[in-house]
Design an enzyme around this catalytic site. Sequence first.
Site, PDB file in Angstrom:
ATOM      1  N   ARG A  69       0.825  -1.224   0.000  1.00  0.00           N
ATOM      2  CA  ARG A  69       0.000   0.000   0.000  1.00  0.00           C
ATOM      3  C   ARG A  69       0.855   1.269   0.000  1.00  0.00           C
ATOM      4  O   ARG A  69       0.434   2.319  -0.477  1.00  0.00           O
ATOM      5  CB  ARG A  69      -0.967  -0.025   1.178  1.00  0.00           C
ATOM      6  CG  ARG A  69      -1.869   1.184   1.246  1.00  0.00           C
ATOM      7  CD  ARG A  69      -3.175   0.957   2.015  1.00  0.00           C
ATOM      8  NE  ARG A  69      -3.098  -0.012   3.071  1.00  0.00           N
ATOM      9  CZ  ARG A  69      -2.629   0.230   4.308  1.00  0.00           C
ATOM     10  NH1 ARG A  69      -2.174   1.405   4.620  1.00  0.00           N
ATOM     11  NH2 ARG A  69      -2.618  -0.729   5.215  1.00  0.00           N
ATOM     12  N   TYR A 129     -14.910  20.411 -12.330  1.00  0.00           N
ATOM     13  CA  TYR A 129     -15.373  19.065 -12.720  1.00  0.00           C
ATOM     14  C   TYR A 129     -16.494  18.614 -11.758  1.00  0.00           C
ATOM     15  O   TYR A 129     -16.327  18.700 -10.528  1.00  0.00           O
ATOM     16  CB  TYR A 129     -14.156  18.138 -12.651  1.00  0.00           C
ATOM     17  CG  TYR A 129     -14.417  16.676 -12.849  1.00  0.00           C
ATOM     18  CD1 TYR A 129     -14.984  16.196 -14.024  1.00  0.00           C
ATOM     19  CD2 TYR A 129     -14.060  15.763 -11.860  1.00  0.00           C
ATOM     20  CE1 TYR A 129     -15.200  14.837 -14.194  1.00  0.00           C
ATOM     21  CE2 TYR A 129     -14.262  14.405 -12.032  1.00  0.00           C
ATOM     22  CZ  TYR A 129     -14.837  13.953 -13.203  1.00  0.00           C
ATOM     23  OH  TYR A 129     -15.047  12.611 -13.372  1.00  0.00           O
ATOM     24  N   ASP A 187      -6.370  21.861 -10.740  1.00  0.00           N
ATOM     25  CA  ASP A 187      -6.554  20.657 -11.552  1.00  0.00           C
ATOM     26  C   ASP A 187      -6.025  21.006 -12.941  1.00  0.00           C
ATOM     27  O   ASP A 187      -6.625  21.809 -13.668  1.00  0.00           O
ATOM     28  CB  ASP A 187      -8.051  20.295 -11.582  1.00  0.00           C
ATOM     29  CG  ASP A 187      -8.328  19.017 -12.366  1.00  0.00           C
ATOM     30  OD1 ASP A 187      -7.560  18.707 -13.285  1.00  0.00           O
ATOM     31  OD2 ASP A 187      -9.339  18.360 -12.059  1.00  0.00           O
ATOM     32  N   LYS A 240      -6.417  10.523 -18.076  1.00  0.00           N
ATOM     33  CA  LYS A 240      -6.629  11.158 -19.388  1.00  0.00           C
ATOM     34  C   LYS A 240      -5.350  11.077 -20.234  1.00  0.00           C
ATOM     35  O   LYS A 240      -4.964  10.014 -20.656  1.00  0.00           O
ATOM     36  CB  LYS A 240      -7.100  12.602 -19.192  1.00  0.00           C
ATOM     37  CG  LYS A 240      -8.231  12.758 -18.179  1.00  0.00           C
ATOM     38  CD  LYS A 240      -9.476  12.017 -18.563  1.00  0.00           C
ATOM     39  CE  LYS A 240     -10.543  12.178 -17.490  1.00  0.00           C
ATOM     40  NZ  LYS A 240     -11.611  11.212 -17.600  1.00  0.00           N
TER      41      LYS A 240
END
Length: 390
Positions: free
Chosen positions: A55, A109, A181, A206
Amino acid sequence: MAKHIKTRLTEAGRQYAEHGIVNPAIYNASTVTFETVAALEAATQNPLDGVYYGRYGTPTVFAFEEAVASLEGGFSRAVATSSGLAAIAVTLLTYLKQGDELLMVDTVYGPTRGFCDTVLANMGITTRYYDPDVGEGVSALFSPQTRLVFMESPGSLTFEMQDVKAITAAAKAHNIITVIDNTWATPLFYRPIEHGVDVVIHAATKYLVGHADAMLGVICCSDESHFLPLKKTAIRLGNCPGSEACYLGLRGLRTLSARLQQHQQHALEVASWLQQQEAVAEVWYPALAGTRGHEIWSRDYEGATGLLGARLHTNSKAALAAMLDGLEHFGLGYSWGGYESLALPTLGGIQRSVTGVPATQTLRLHIGLESPQDLIEDLAAGFERLALSA
Ligand SMILES: Cc1ncc(COP(=O)(O)O)c(C=O)c1O
């Protein structure tokens, strides 16, 4: 001398590869074992490269984190997350506590807005939405509770450009943290840390991954004082980007400059053509002269990617559906940033608190790597269907 960004895109993170193999391996790992207690303790105490439990990261994850950080130009390490939205959530939860106020751009967003209006609201954190055009006027919105200003430029779905320099300068003067962002531009075309921003988020899903085949986020920051709290929050929340996704992110970076030059060239061709279409009221692509945000884009950005928007004259949802349903080269889908073209009707999804919602139908296009001429012919046939059903 700092290496050119194209060189960094090609080389960064490769020291994690072994045996002369070009790319770092995909380490699928939970358990890590040690020969001695001393070795176990040393790994545990290294917040950057300590490999001691899956992790906390594997060498594949570290390679991706280091590569993106070197592109943004701030602290030498980034924090990879399991998605772009996870990067946003981790960042906001790192800095905000009960009673704080967050200034959030109104054109953010949608799921970021959803996170603020539910999770943060339930924690007693207030979100105040502000106009993307606010510029240095953002100072007038600051209150003693304001802790963080969040930007996204261009805005989701409606593509307003923000004056990041002016907003950041105003926030810095009041010791307020700035976050952006930067998914649309990627670090190839805009590096906000160079303009004073503290924290930069990417939905690596993206363009960084670039092939529509992985979910991944990443947080970059200006210095170590931001990195350590961000990393700790990510770990405390159980965030764990997969090594496979990080490998795909790293692989995507290697071709980013080649892909984005093509996306940009194709998008410019399609956007200029759209501007001349009778059905189109407004094109939103900041790289195109005469469109919204072009001045800020020309001042601050080194390029534009393949995502653009348009507002149509018609307000008939059925007419827009007739246009989109018959498209041959555009898939209908929510994402973007892959090699392929996509289309999306957006008006129903535009949520705004302090700025207006467009009065007529809008669409978003992701312009991929297909021939722009084929894409234009496809859209032209679509506009004929739209005219017939309007
Ligand atoms: C601007 C922007 N930021 C963040 C995200 C979230 O990224 P992810 O889907 O990887 O959670 C998206 C996704 O579409 C986006 O468009």
